[in-house]
Write a protein that holds these residues in place. Structure first.
Motif, PDB file in Angstrom:
ATOM      1  N   CYS A 122       0.834  -1.204   0.000  1.00 41.70           N
ATOM      2  CA  CYS A 122       0.000   0.000   0.000  1.00 41.70           C
ATOM      3  C   CYS A 122       0.866   1.251   0.000  1.00 41.70           C
ATOM      4  O   CYS A 122       2.024   1.234   0.435  1.00 41.70           O
ATOM      5  N   HIS A 123       0.263   2.346  -0.456  1.00 40.84           N
ATOM      6  CA  HIS A 123       0.931   3.642  -0.524  1.00 40.84           C
ATOM      7  C   HIS A 123       0.113   4.695   0.211  1.00 40.84           C
ATOM      8  O   HIS A 123      -1.109   4.751   0.058  1.00 40.84           O
ATOM      9  N   TYR A 124       0.806   5.535   0.992  1.00 38.39           N
ATOM     10  CA  TYR A 124       0.176   6.672   1.666  1.00 38.39           C
ATOM     11  C   TYR A 124       0.321   7.928   0.809  1.00 38.39           C
ATOM     12  O   TYR A 124       1.381   8.186   0.245  1.00 38.39           O
ATOM     13  N   PHE A 125      -0.731   8.740   0.764  1.00 45.35           N
ATOM     14  CA  PHE A 125      -0.670  10.062   0.142  1.00 45.35           C
ATOM     15  C   PHE A 125      -1.446  11.045   1.020  1.00 45.35           C
ATOM     16  O   PHE A 125      -2.675  10.961   1.091  1.00 45.35           O
ATOM     17  N   PRO A 126      -0.790  11.977   1.738  1.00 40.37           N
ATOM     18  CA  PRO A 126       0.654  12.098   1.938  1.00 40.37           C
ATOM     19  C   PRO A 126       1.112  11.119   3.015  1.00 40.37           C
ATOM     20  O   PRO A 126       0.351  10.222   3.382  1.00 40.37           O
ATOM     21  N   GLY A 127       2.331  11.313   3.552  1.00 35.63           N
ATOM     22  CA  GLY A 127       2.814  10.471   4.635  1.00 35.63           C
ATOM     23  C   GLY A 127       1.947  10.618   5.877  1.00 35.63           C
ATOM     24  O   GLY A 127       1.222  11.608   6.054  1.00 35.63           O
ATOM     25  N   VAL A 128       2.016   9.633   6.754  1.00 38.09           N
ATOM     26  CA  VAL A 128       1.107   9.561   7.903  1.00 38.09           C
ATOM     27  C   VAL A 128       1.239  10.780   8.814  1.00 38.09           C
ATOM     28  O   VAL A 128       0.234  11.349   9.255  1.00 38.09           O
ATOM     29  N   LEU A 129       2.469  11.209   9.107  1.00 33.71           N
ATOM     30  CA  LEU A 129       2.653  12.304  10.052  1.00 33.71           C
ATOM     31  C   LEU A 129       1.990  13.576   9.535  1.00 33.71           C
ATOM     32  O   LEU A 129       1.265  14.258  10.269  1.00 33.71           O
ATOM     33  N   GLU A 130       2.194  13.899   8.271  1.00 33.84           N
ATOM     34  CA  GLU A 130       1.552  15.071   7.684  1.00 33.84           C
ATOM     35  C   GLU A 130       0.039  14.893   7.635  1.00 33.84           C
ATOM     36  O   GLU A 130      -0.731  15.818   7.934  1.00 33.84           O
ATOM     37  N   ALA A 131      -0.412  13.703   7.285  1.00 36.65           N
ATOM     38  CA  ALA A 131      -1.850  13.443   7.175  1.00 36.65           C
ATOM     39  C   ALA A 131      -2.562  13.629   8.511  1.00 36.65           C
ATOM     40  O   ALA A 131      -3.687  14.127   8.566  1.00 36.65           O
ATOM     41  N   MET A 132      -1.916  13.221   9.598  1.00 41.23           N
ATOM     42  CA  MET A 132      -2.557  13.285  10.911  1.00 41.23           C
ATOM     43  C   MET A 132      -2.393  14.639  11.600  1.00 41.23           C
ATOM     44  O   MET A 132      -2.838  14.816  12.729  1.00 41.23           O
ATOM     45  N   ARG A 133      -1.748  15.594  10.926  1.00 35.14           N
ATOM     46  CA  ARG A 133      -1.532  16.906  11.536  1.00 35.14           C
ATOM     47  C   ARG A 133      -2.154  18.048  10.742  1.00 35.14           C
ATOM     48  O   ARG A 133      -2.193  19.171  11.211  1.00 35.14           O
ATOM     49  N   THR A 134      -2.644  17.796   9.527  1.00 28.39           N
ATOM     50  CA  THR A 134      -3.037  18.878   8.625  1.00 28.39           C
ATOM     51  C   THR A 134      -4.503  18.731   8.241  1.00 28.39           C
ATOM     52  O   THR A 134      -4.869  17.822   7.488  1.00 28.39           O
ATOM     53  N   ARG A 135      -5.342  19.642   8.733  1.00 29.80           N
ATOM     54  CA  ARG A 135      -6.780  19.507   8.570  1.00 29.80           C
ATOM     55  C   ARG A 135      -7.228  19.549   7.121  1.00 29.80           C
ATOM     56  O   ARG A 135      -8.113  18.784   6.713  1.00 29.80           O
ATOM     57  N   TRP A 136      -6.687  20.453   6.301  1.00 30.82           N
ATOM     58  CA  TRP A 136      -7.236  20.638   4.957  1.00 30.82           C
ATOM     59  C   TRP A 136      -6.950  19.462   4.030  1.00 30.82           C
ATOM     60  O   TRP A 136      -7.603  19.285   3.002  1.00 30.82           O
ATOM     61  N   ILE A 137      -5.992  18.621   4.406  1.00 33.44           N
ATOM     62  CA  ILE A 137      -5.666  17.464   3.574  1.00 33.44           C
ATOM     63  C   ILE A 137      -6.722  16.375   3.757  1.00 33.44           C
ATOM     64  O   ILE A 137      -7.138  16.071   4.880  1.00 33.44           O
ATOM     65  N   SER A 138      -7.160  15.776   2.648  1.00 35.40           N
ATOM     66  CA  SER A 138      -7.997  14.571   2.696  1.00 35.40           C
ATOM     67  C   SER A 138      -7.079  13.384   2.391  1.00 35.40           C
ATOM     68  O   SER A 138      -6.862  13.045   1.227  1.00 35.40           O
ATOM     69  N   PRO A 139      -6.495  12.771   3.412  1.00 37.66           N
ATOM     70  CA  PRO A 139      -5.472  11.754   3.168  1.00 37.66           C
ATOM     71  C   PRO A 139      -6.067  10.452   2.652  1.00 37.66           C
ATOM     72  O   PRO A 139      -7.239  10.137   2.894  1.00 37.66           O
ATOM     73  N   THR A 140      -5.231   9.710   1.964  1.00 40.11           N
ATOM     74  CA  THR A 140      -5.679   8.422   1.428  1.00 40.11           C
ATOM     75  C   THR A 140      -4.556   7.406   1.549  1.00 40.11           C
ATOM     76  O   THR A 140      -3.380   7.762   1.668  1.00 40.11           O
ATOM     77  N   TYR A 141      -4.936   6.141   1.567  1.00 36.61           N
ATOM     78  CA  TYR A 141      -3.952   5.096   1.266  1.00 36.61           C
ATOM     79  C   TYR A 141      -4.567   4.175   0.222  1.00 36.61           C
ATOM     80  O   TYR A 141      -5.783   3.990   0.159  1.00 36.61           O
ATOM     81  N   ILE A 142      -3.706   3.655  -0.623  1.00 39.26           N
ATOM     82  CA  ILE A 142      -4.132   2.838  -1.761  1.00 39.26           C
ATOM     83  C   ILE A 142      -3.395   1.517  -1.732  1.00 39.26           C
ATOM     84  O   ILE A 142      -2.161   1.484  -1.641  1.00 39.26           O
ATOM     85  N   THR A 143      -4.129   0.417  -1.818  1.00 38.45           N
ATOM     86  CA  THR A 143      -3.487  -0.885  -2.008  1.00 38.45           C
ATOM     87  C   THR A 143      -3.372  -1.147  -3.505  1.00 38.45           C
ATOM     88  O   THR A 143      -4.345  -1.028  -4.248  1.00 38.45           O
ATOM     89  N   THR A 144      -2.170  -1.448  -3.941  1.00 38.47           N
ATOM     90  CA  THR A 144      -1.904  -1.582  -5.368  1.00 38.47           C
ATOM     91  C   THR A 144      -2.081  -3.024  -5.844  1.00 38.47           C
ATOM     92  O   THR A 144      -1.817  -3.968  -5.095  1.00 38.47           O
ATOM     93  N   ASN A 145      -2.514  -3.156  -7.089  1.00 35.93           N
ATOM     94  CA  ASN A 145      -2.575  -4.487  -7.708  1.00 35.93           C
ATOM     95  C   ASN A 145      -1.345  -4.755  -8.567  1.00 35.93           C
ATOM     96  O   ASN A 145      -1.329  -5.676  -9.374  1.00 35.93           O
ATOM     97  N   ARG A 146      -0.290  -3.957  -8.371  1.00 41.60           N
ATOM     98  CA  ARG A 146       0.948  -4.118  -9.146  1.00 41.60           C
ATOM     99  C   ARG A 146       2.061  -4.788  -8.352  1.00 41.60           C
ATOM    100  O   ARG A 146       3.213  -4.783  -8.768  1.00 41.60           O
ATOM    101  N   ILE A 147       1.712  -5.361  -7.197  1.00 41.74           N
ATOM    102  CA  ILE A 147       2.742  -5.921  -6.311  1.00 41.74           C
ATOM    103  C   ILE A 147       3.533  -7.052  -6.969  1.00 41.74           C
ATOM    104  O   ILE A 147       4.679  -7.306  -6.620  1.00 41.74           O
TER     105      ILE A 147
END
Length: 406
Positions: free
Chosen positions: A213-238
């Motif tokens: 899986c990939h984080y967008f953005p990284g976890v620390l930024e995601a959990m500190r910045t309100r305006w960001i709508s963070p995501t993580y994606i599990t890839t089918n390219r593994i």
């Protein structure tokens, strides 16, 4: 097989592990903090027995309950799937002679500096780190390694109580948050790069099923910045080699070095100018609904795959890799109560066929702080056969959908 399962009721997806164990043929003996009369009939139907304790992290109480259960039936396994429950569960296992992940392995998976030191010894690339017993040791590490640095509790999970510091003044502010009684702080070099995670279901130390899986953005930024709508994606390219081959090789080294046998694992990694770097591991399934996304993306029941590993020592289902899947967290624009949503109809009209599900708390629901995680407020989960298309979809959802609060 008789399996003691720790905390079957909360959080909600815990019930899926119980369901899967029952469907795999196990007699599930639940131990949790919720009174039995509050459990719903469906959850009760998957368990042969249930015991309430004051706290599932109270080792003495848990040991007494497990010994009581051992007086009723032969207990084959004791399983805990939440990070804070793993060490009490390991201690109870060893006290009662039940097989499973050992106290030593669990400790290595929770104590970040010791984990990294063990992995450096077998050639796994990690950030420079130390277990500081006081603020003076942290300052000395900063002087030796330089900034930026990451500070966190030694047994912290994810971004909980984690700080990134860029200079001496930020370091002092972060140290002040730990309080005067703090005797141990994990401090490590900040690794620049993209952040993701690698999850496995292992049998006898070998991954039988895995996901990247990939984080967008990284976890620390995601959990500190309100305006960001963070995501993580599990890839089918593994299965495509390259970076994923490196991640798989690193993952196997970590599993072997830490002595993990039959268990789920959750590993965090960074990839950037210094190459692939290992971050940390939990000897447990991932949180925030990862198994739901893996199931939707791969035409399989990932909870059942985990249960088959525990009950039968084998996993026969294989991920189809037919889709990538993602969750996007939708944050309220302020703390308070939810007053409404905008953009939902637009997203539903354009992307409806790719939406797995959504959680949209009704108007009047109190908001949760953004650091509470990806599923704390509203979220939407999607899947698509093309990873890049899915990335653009979740970016668009984050731009269009707004959660209003007052």
């Amino acid at each position: 097989m008789n399996i003691v399962f720790v905390e079957p009721h909360f959080p909600r997806n815990q019930r899926e592990f119980v369901r899967a164990l029952a469907q795999a043929g196990a007699n599930v003996l639940g131990v949790g903090e919720t009174p039995a009369e509050y459990l719903d009939d469906e959850l009760k139907s998957w368990m042969g027995h249930y015991e309430q304790v004051g706290s599932v992290t109270d080792v003495e109480a848990m040991t007494a309950v497990v010994r009581k259960l051992q007086g009723m039936v032969w207990v084959d396994r004791l399983e805990a799937t939440i990070e804070s429950h793993t060490m009490p569960a390991a201690i109870v296992r060893e006290a009662t002679g039940i097989p499973g992940t050992s106290v030593h392995t669990t400790w290595l998976c929770r104590d970040k500096p010791s984990m990294k030191e063990a992995l450096r010894q077998v050639g796994v690339p990690t950030a420079a780190s130390t277990a500081a017993s006081g603020v003076d040791e942290v300052r000395a590490f900063a002087e030796r390694v330089g900034y930026p640095l990451i500070l966190k509790p030694r047994d912290g999970a994810g971004a909980a109580a984690t700080s990134k510091v860029e200079d001496d003044s930020e370091l002092e502010a972060a140290l002040a948050q730990f309080g005067p009684g703090t005797t141990s702080i994990a401090v490590e070099e900040f690794i620049e790069g993209h952040e993701g995670f690698y999850d496995t279901i292992c049998v006898d130390g070998r991954p039988k099923v895995d996901y990247a899986c990939h984080y967008f953005p990284g976890v620390l930024e995601a959990m500190r910045t309100r305006w960001i709508s963070p995501t993580y994606i599990t890839t089918n390219r593994i299965d495509g080699g390259g970076l994923y081959h490196e991640i798989r090789e690193m993952g196997q080294k970590v599993i072997t070095a830490l002595g993990i046998g039959t268990s789920a694992t959750h590993m965090e990694w960074f990839h950037g100018p210094k190459g692939l770097k290992f971050s940390e591991i939990g000897a447990r399934p991932p949180g925030v609904g990862c198994y739901d996304l893996y199931s939707a993306a791969n035409d399989m029941d990932t909870y059942r795959a985990w249960a088959d590993a525990i009950v039968h020592g084998n996993v026969t289902t294989r991920p189809s890799r037919s889709h990538s899947a993602a969750i996007i967290a939708l944050r309220p624009d302020r703390d308070g109560t939810i007053t409404g949503y905008s953009g939902l109809d637009d997203v539903e009209n354009r992307l409806g066929r790719w939406i797995i599900d959504a959680h949209l708390p009704p108007v009047g629901t109190p908001t949760q702080p953004i650091e509470a995680g990806y599923m704390a407020n509203a979220y939407i989960r999607l899947r698509h056969p093309d990873y890049d298309v899915l990335r653009s979809m979740v970016d668009n959802v984050g731009q269009v959908v707004q959660v209003h609060a007052g």
